[in-house]
Design a protein around this motif. Sequence first.
Motif, PDB file in Angstrom:
ATOM      1  N   VAL A  39      24.117  44.216  32.791  1.00 38.71           N
ATOM      2  CA  VAL A  39      24.130  43.800  31.378  1.00 38.71           C
ATOM      3  C   VAL A  39      24.711  42.398  31.237  1.00 38.71           C
ATOM      4  CG1 VAL A  39      25.085  44.308  29.098  1.00 38.71           C
ATOM      5  CG2 VAL A  39      24.251  46.167  30.543  1.00 38.71           C
ATOM      6  N   LEU A  40      25.802  42.128  31.954  1.00 37.41           N
ATOM      7  CA  LEU A  40      26.459  40.825  31.852  1.00 37.41           C
ATOM      8  C   LEU A  40      25.585  39.693  32.388  1.00 37.41           C
ATOM      9  CD1 LEU A  40      30.081  41.830  32.945  1.00 37.41           C
ATOM     10  CD2 LEU A  40      29.305  41.251  30.640  1.00 37.41           C
ATOM     11  N   CYS A  41      24.775  39.997  33.407  1.00 39.33           N
ATOM     12  CA  CYS A  41      23.962  38.953  34.040  1.00 39.33           C
ATOM     13  C   CYS A  41      22.530  38.898  33.524  1.00 39.33           C
ATOM     14  CB  CYS A  41      23.937  39.160  35.557  1.00 39.33           C
ATOM     15  SG  CYS A  41      25.558  39.070  36.341  1.00 39.33           S
ATOM     16  N   SER A  42      22.163  39.785  32.606  1.00 37.29           N
ATOM     17  CA  SER A  42      20.757  39.873  32.193  1.00 37.29           C
ATOM     18  C   SER A  42      20.264  38.599  31.534  1.00 37.29           C
ATOM     19  CB  SER A  42      20.569  41.063  31.243  1.00 37.29           C
ATOM     20  OG  SER A  42      21.364  40.886  30.074  1.00 37.29           O
ATOM     21  N   ASN A  43      21.059  37.976  30.647  1.00 39.50           N
ATOM     22  CA  ASN A  43      20.614  36.753  29.972  1.00 39.50           C
ATOM     23  C   ASN A  43      20.426  35.618  30.970  1.00 39.50           C
ATOM     24  OD1 ASN A  43      20.604  37.940  27.429  1.00 39.50           O
ATOM     25  ND2 ASN A  43      22.758  37.446  27.062  1.00 39.50           N
ATOM     26  N   TRP A  44      21.386  35.470  31.887  1.00 37.76           N
ATOM     27  CA  TRP A  44      21.263  34.415  32.892  1.00 37.76           C
ATOM     28  C   TRP A  44      20.031  34.626  33.763  1.00 37.76           C
ATOM     29  CZ3 TRP A  44      21.194  34.764  38.207  1.00 37.76           C
ATOM     30  CH2 TRP A  44      21.298  33.566  38.916  1.00 37.76           C
ATOM     31  N   TRP A  45      19.785  35.866  34.143  1.00 38.04           N
ATOM     32  CA  TRP A  45      18.640  36.168  35.002  1.00 38.04           C
ATOM     33  C   TRP A  45      17.322  35.844  34.285  1.00 38.04           C
ATOM     34  CZ3 TRP A  45      18.202  37.498  40.071  1.00 38.04           C
ATOM     35  CH2 TRP A  45      16.941  37.940  40.495  1.00 38.04           C
TER      36      TRP A  45
END
Length: 308
Positions: A39-45
Motif C-alpha cells: 500500500v505504501l509503495c503503490s503510488n510510487w510503483w
Amino acid sequence: MIVRPRHHWFRLLFVWYGSVLPQIFGRLTLIFTVSLLSVLCSNWWLQHFPDSALSIPPFTLMGVALAIFLGFRNSASYERFWEARRQWGILLIETRGLVSKLLSSLPGEAHAALHERTTRALSAFVYALKHQLRDTDATADLKRWLTPEMQAEVVGKRFPTQLILLDISRTLVAERQAGRLADMEWLAMSRNLDRLGEASGACERIANTPIPYTYWVLMNRTVVIYCLLLPIGITTTLGWLTPLIATFVAYTFLALEMVGEQLEEPFGTEANDLALDAICHTIECATCELAGLPALGEAPVVRDYVLT
C-alpha cells in the motif's frame, strides 16, 4: 485430538487454543507486513511502472484453482485420518470379542491366570502398536503389562505387536491341544487374532506410506507465493483495506493447508491427530472390566484443550 465445548459462534471468532493460528501466525504476520509495504509503495510503483500494475481478476482465477487443489489434498488427508480411526475401532471391537469368548469358553477361577495373562497381553499389544506408530520407546509399557517371560521375547524387538499376538495364539493352541477348548471356540478366537493382525498391519501401512513429499512441497510453495503476491494485486483496488483482506484470505488458505498437513499423519501428537493415548486406555479399561481386573494404565490428561 482437540477437546473443547461447543461455543457460541461469536466466541469461536476469538478461539486461540485448539486452532491452527499458533502454527501460521508468523506467516500471517509476514503477509500483513507485505500488504502494508504494498500500500505504501503503490503510488510510487504506478508512477514509474504504470504498465505493470496487477489487478484482481488473475488472482481470482488462481484462488479458485488453489481452493480446489487444497480441497482435494484435504480430502486425501482426511481419508487417511478416518481409515486410521476405523482401524483403531476394529482393535477395540476385536480385543473385547476375544476376551469375551475366552471368559465364556474357559470360565471359573481355575483359568483366572490365563484370563489375566491374555487380557494384559492385549493391553500391551495396543500400547506397543501406539509406540510403534509414533516411533517411541515401548519398554516401560511392555514391562507394565507383560510377564517376565514375555518381556524377554518382546522388549527391544522391531515388531513387538506381532510377537505378542504370536504368544497369545500359542497359548490358545496349547489350551486346544489339552482338550479345554473346542475346535469351534479356538477358530472363533483365532479369527479375532487375525483381525487384530490385519488392523495393526493397516495402521503400519498408513504410517509408512505418507503423501508424497513433492506434493507437499508443491502445495506449500503455491500457497505461500499466492498469499505473498495477493496484496500487490489488490492494492490498486482496495487501498488501505488491503492488509485486512489479504491477511484474511491468507489465513483461509494457510489454515486449510495446516489442517491437511496434520490430518495426513494421524498417529502423531499434534492437535488434530488421533488421541491414541486415550484410545489405548479405553481398550485396556474395556477388556479389564470384562475380566474383572484393575486397569494398570493412567488416563491421559487434556492439556491446552488437546488430548493425545
